[in-house]
Design an enzyme around this catalytic site. Structure first.
Site, mmCIF file in Angstrom:
data_model
loop_
_atom_site.group_PDB
_atom_site.id
_atom_site.type_symbol
_atom_site.label_atom_id
_atom_site.label_comp_id
_atom_site.label_asym_id
_atom_site.label_seq_id
_atom_site.Cartn_x
_atom_site.Cartn_y
_atom_site.Cartn_z
ATOM 1 N N ASP B 353 0.856 -1.181 0.000
ATOM 2 C CA ASP B 353 0.000 0.000 0.000
ATOM 3 C C ASP B 353 0.891 1.230 0.000
ATOM 4 O O ASP B 353 1.661 1.450 0.936
ATOM 5 C CB ASP B 353 -0.873 0.030 1.263
ATOM 6 N N GLY B 565 -21.809 -5.024 14.232
ATOM 7 C CA GLY B 565 -21.462 -6.410 14.479
ATOM 8 C C GLY B 565 -21.552 -7.236 13.215
ATOM 9 O O GLY B 565 -21.052 -6.829 12.164
ATOM 10 N N GLY B 591 -12.214 -5.470 8.179
ATOM 11 C CA GLY B 591 -12.832 -6.566 7.433
ATOM 12 C C GLY B 591 -11.892 -7.752 7.295
ATOM 13 O O GLY B 591 -12.291 -8.910 7.507
ATOM 14 N N ASP B 592 -10.636 -7.488 6.957
ATOM 15 C CA ASP B 592 -9.687 -8.577 6.794
ATOM 16 C C ASP B 592 -9.397 -9.275 8.126
ATOM 17 O O ASP B 592 -9.212 -10.490 8.187
ATOM 18 C CB ASP B 592 -8.380 -8.063 6.173
#
Lengths: 645, 645
Positions: B353, B565, B591-592
């Site tokens: 990144d 959640g 998320g990962d």
DNA sequence: CTGAAAGCGCTTACAG
DNA sequence: CTGAAAGCGCTTACAG
């Protein structure tokens, strides 16, 4: 277990026991034997304290050193230690930190312990109070001037050492020799410095005060000293440091500045500590018999004939040990410098252009997937260097890239154009500069420049690169590196009479920088910005603004006008030259091509009009090809493409 | 000048003079003053010998070192010296040459001088006779095993040192690691060797006896050791030497053999003597607090409470100092580890990144200068692999990077999390995948993903990686690599009964791929896109859509709901689990983190509810930290942060 | 050859 | 508060 107990066990008096055990005075052989046996059996060991209290001599010598972790001292201590042990003496060690109060404290401690003698090693001279404190003590001073009345002195021939170190360099052909001295108030430092001066004068060389710096015998100070020497921009090919630690520091600084020991600079130290062998390359140095110094000192301290040694001098020979850090002065020096005199030096940015094709520019919060991506060599500095080189002129690039694969790539690509990249610094903790170019399906593009290494160029690199310029040279710069570098370089190039060409892109206000510039190259937008900074802007008229700038600062201003060609002015009327009509495919590299060619042409001695004409043709050719660097033509491509009149 | 003379001059008795001067016992204030004055005037200094003879304590400590010129010892002596002086003690130094007779001689000397205590530093173990000789003396042993009954011991954690040195090399990807040990009968050498073996075994690597040589802690022996290693022609890419001097000798031998440190061989030493910084390249080594060792020893020797310190242990921490002598293993050797079963295999993307801060997003045609830029390891695949690894589950990464420095960086960073990267392909003609993230001053950001190597992964790599899966395994994938790879992998994993988890990001229609998936993980947006592809979308209701997908494809669907959640469903009613409230700082990696933890938990055998609960906590933790990978918590961080019921 | 005694310079219980 | 005396463990002139 005392002698009394031994005496009782042996059924004899303490007196007899003492005589039997010490071996002094007459005792019958039989009692002696028996007593010794019994003592051994009982594990008797004489109390040295009591013996000393009675006797006078303590069988203890003291050594005061400034700093044990300076590797010179342990080697010396080792010698003293060995002699002490061999003579049943013991060594009291003190570290003075070369500090008055600590020394005084330690001397007091030693004196109260009735040491037989005290060795004072290295460090600064003592003040009166300390000297007074030493009165009545046997003192040997080591590796320093003798400032203690009645003390013996042990040391090496410092001056001779400085001399042979310097003679070694001179014998290798060096003439411009720098000197890193020790603290001026340290006697040995002064002697070494004298040796240096003596050798220089005897060889008919004048020591240059600008090439002389003082350190404090630590490795860090050697590093600082060399950095300072490099910053002075006075040419030298060798350095003599007054001790090994400073020499090692100097080697590190040279290494950091991208210079090679011994290829660029030869280094000689002094002391021959073990470390001198460890470092790479091995350090050529003046060998002192360090351990022998310690031995001799210990011998003197142990020697009972105080008067015999008082005021005696013991000077040891020194010897030059040649290792890898010195070599013949590079033969080419003279020629190389003359070559440099006919060169265009480009100080500027090196980037990798990352071109990414996207379906559309991402909106804030959006992620888009690139359709393709590609990387090219770029950066205004590198592009212009390529243009200079393709124009057939010798080009040298100064700048910085990261120690990453992008950096490898850039250096390799410049080397392909025969550009000298020795002055491109590699910075380990910064990435190579990047331009992130996003191209949308409809051809629109956005550019984000990430400076990276370009903005972390070491000023010493800039300075040392510029230091070699002469009035035969041309210095070409742009504004993608920090302005202070540009300004410092312009100032000293101007000072020696080199031609200074500035491409003021990206545009900004320039201030006094313009005082050192001979030719300013700008596009219309840049011209207006610079003019604004100068307070002479003529709104919406770049050419008029250019003339105003030229007038105000007494320089040439060249304004590129895109497909219209270019204009140039020295303050009065501006001359306009039209561009040939071409089929434009990609204008990315046109500006840099123009500027590089202009610099090359002026460097060759062309007049301004001819130079601008050539530059316009080069730029016009560039727009007919895709990519910045790929589009930069060679001289013959230009003449093929635009038949010369 | 004795106390008697002072007493006479003051017209008082010796007793009173002693009391006045020592400050012990009662004296009238006036006599005290006067006496002190007179003593000073006369230059009186108490005779320490007499005082000691009377008193018992000698204010003298002794230090026995094997060899002063080994730079380890001066640093230690310096520490002892400082503490001694501070406490009005004096230091007797002895060099034993690690020789029995010399040691015995010195111990005798010290003992007869009534030293308060004796420090024995390094060297070989003492024989019985020596130990007997020490009886009744206060002894502190330093930097060695304690073989003297009743002695205190001061030392570093040698084994741990050997371990971290080795782990450092392993983390850099080295597997064939040579070892240069110290003398086998030296305790510290043995401990360091144990640390080495332990680290190797824990990493599943077998120490190769052909790659193990013994030296004697000198630089010359290190040189010989390396020469011998090279002559054996057994491949190695790194070496751990049990002390710095040998490491430096080894570096010289490598240099002589024309090999580069660290490019060909990485070198780690032990001790962190000053020299480690001087050599080029700087030596990566295990830092011992050498001066502190000396200080602590001196403190113990001076301490009057003999019984209090008897038998005490003082162990100091060690620390790895990374310098230039180590780097990533140069090339993947053929011996990829065989990894079977009981593992989560992550097939997916690896990106760097590139985060660039800009004042504003460039408009079409505009160039902006980035204010700062930074690079991090990223890519959904790599991020999720890290999450799996930090969850404590064995993780294996399959994917592709370029043969560039970005690729080096990614592999090194994964290795630090102990992720098996043997299955990551290096593609020479493609760059490593990039995400170009532009952050505007107001916090808005845009992301452009350049797939690079990720989209050029070789299908045979995917296939062979998946071929080793069994039903004990879990395969975790996302959609940043070509869909055909994902589908092929899912199909064969499903075929052998491995658990297949798919994180459908970035969202797209999936077709028959879902037939091979056991658990689908999506956010709300992705859920709607997938549902649309399946023709079962319930507009604006992700959870209902999830249930529909689950029903249609007979699989579990887990939908993340951000701060709300997550929900999970196997087709009927969906269960919702709330997230703990946290202070969100950066949601990038949440998320990962969630997905990786979910995979790890299911792999461990947890039921879906417990797995989702854990994953929610992990994700919640992640948003409280900046950066994607840095924010991924370990298992213990989670339990510390969210006390388990 | 052997021993009683003094003394190195200090500290410290003991007595005054 | 002050002083005479003993004693730390040894060495060494002095006497026998």
């Amino acid at each position: 277990m005392t002698i009394k107990e031994v005496a009782e066990a042996a059924g004899i008096s303490i007196t007899t026991a003492s005589r039997a055990l010490s071996g002094r005075g007459r005792v019958s052989e039989s009692t002696r034997q028996r007593t010794i046996e019994i003592a051994a059996q009982l594990g008797y060991e004489p109390n040295e304290l009591a013996r000393q209290l009675r006797g006078g001599t303590s069988s203890t010598i003291a050594l005061l050193v400034p700093d044990i972790t300076n590797p010179f001292y342990p080697e010396l201590i080792k010698g003293a230690q060995a002699v002490a042990n061999r003579n049943n003496h013991v060594l009291l060690l003190g570290q003075t930190n070369d500090d008055k109060d600590t020394t005084s404290l330690l001397v007091g401690q030693m004196r109260r312990r009735n040491v037989d003698g005290i060795g004072i090693v290295g460090g600064h001279l003592l003040d009166e109070q300390l000297i007074e404190q030493l009165e009545g003590l046997k003192v040997v001073v080591v590796d320093r001037l003798n400032d203690v009345p009645g003390a013996a002195i042990v040391g090496s021939d410092q001056k001779r050492g400085g001399q042979i170190a310097t003679e070694h360099l001179i014998a290798l052909g060096h003439e411009d020799i720098a000197f890193i001295g020790g603290p001026e108030d340290l006697d040995v430092a002064e002697q070494r410095s004298r040796g240096f001066n003596l050798a220089m004068l005897e060889a008919g060389l004048a020591p240059d005060s600008r090439l002389s710096v003082t350190g404090d015998f630590t490795e860090a100070s050697g590093r600082r000293a060399m950095t300072s020497l490099l910053a002075r921009r006075v040419h030298f090919t060798a350095v003599f440091a007054a001790n090994d630690l400073m020499a090692i520091g100097a080697m590190q600084a040279l290494d950091s500045a991208g210079m090679s020991v011994p290829d660029d600079v030869s280094v000689v130290g002094f002391d021959d500590i073990h470390l001198a062998e460890y470092v790479r390359p091995g350090l050529t140095t003046v060998h002192q018999q360090i351990e022998v110094l310690g031995q001799r000192a210990a011998e003197l301290l142990i020697e009972s004939d105080d008067d015999g040694i008082a005021g005696s001098r013991h000077e040891l020979d020194v010897e030059l040990i040649a290792r890898g850090s010195t070599r013949r002065r590079p033969r080419q020096t003279g020629t190389a410098r003359r070559n440099q005199g006919r060169q265009v030096t480009i100080l500027g940015s090196l980037n990798v252009d990352h071109v990414t094709e996207v379906p559309h520019f991402p909106a804030p919060g959006e992620t888009v997937l690139a359709e393709s991506s590609d990387s090219h060599a770029g950066g205004k500095g590198a592009n212009q260097a390529v243009a200079v080189a393709r124009a057939g002129t010798s080009a040298r690039m100064i700048g910085a890239v990261g120690a990453d694969s992008d950096g490898d790539f850039l250096l390799a690509s410049l080397a392909q154009d025969n550009i000298d990249t020795a002055g491109v610094q590699r910075i380990t903790d910064k990435h190579t500069g990047r331009a992130i170019i996003s191209v949308q399906d409809d051809g629109e593009n956005t550019i984000t420049v990430v400076s990276g290494a370009n903005h972390n160029l070491d000023m010493t690199v800039t300075e040392s690169a510029v230091a070699s310029l002469t009035q035969q040279d041309t210095l070409l710069m742009q504004l993608e590196i920090p302005l202070d570098h540009v300004e410092a370089a312009a100032r000293s190039a101007n000072h020696v009479g080199a031609r200074v060409i500035l491409n003021a892109a990206p545009a900004q206000h320039l201030g006094r920088l313009l005082d050192f510039v001979d030719v300013l190259v700008v596009n219309e937008q840049e011209c207006l910005t610079v003019g604004e900074g100068e307070g002479v802007v003529v709104p919406a008229d770049a050419v008029a603004t250019a003339a105003a700038i030229a007038r105000k600062r007494s320089l040439f201003v060249v304004v590129t006008l895109g497909a219209e060609g270019a204009a140039f002015t020295s303050g009065s009327e501006a001359d306009r030259i039209a561009a040939p009509r071409v089929n434009a495919v990609d204008t990315t590299g046109a500006g840099d091509t123009f500027t590089g060619y202009l610099a090359a042409a002026l460097h060759e001695g062309k007049d301004m009009r001819s130079a601008v004409e050539l530059a316009i043709q080069a730029g016009a050719f560039a727009v007919t090809r895709r990519g910045a660097q790929p589009g930069i033509p060679t001289r013959s491509q230009i003449s093929d493409h635009f038949p010369q009149p």
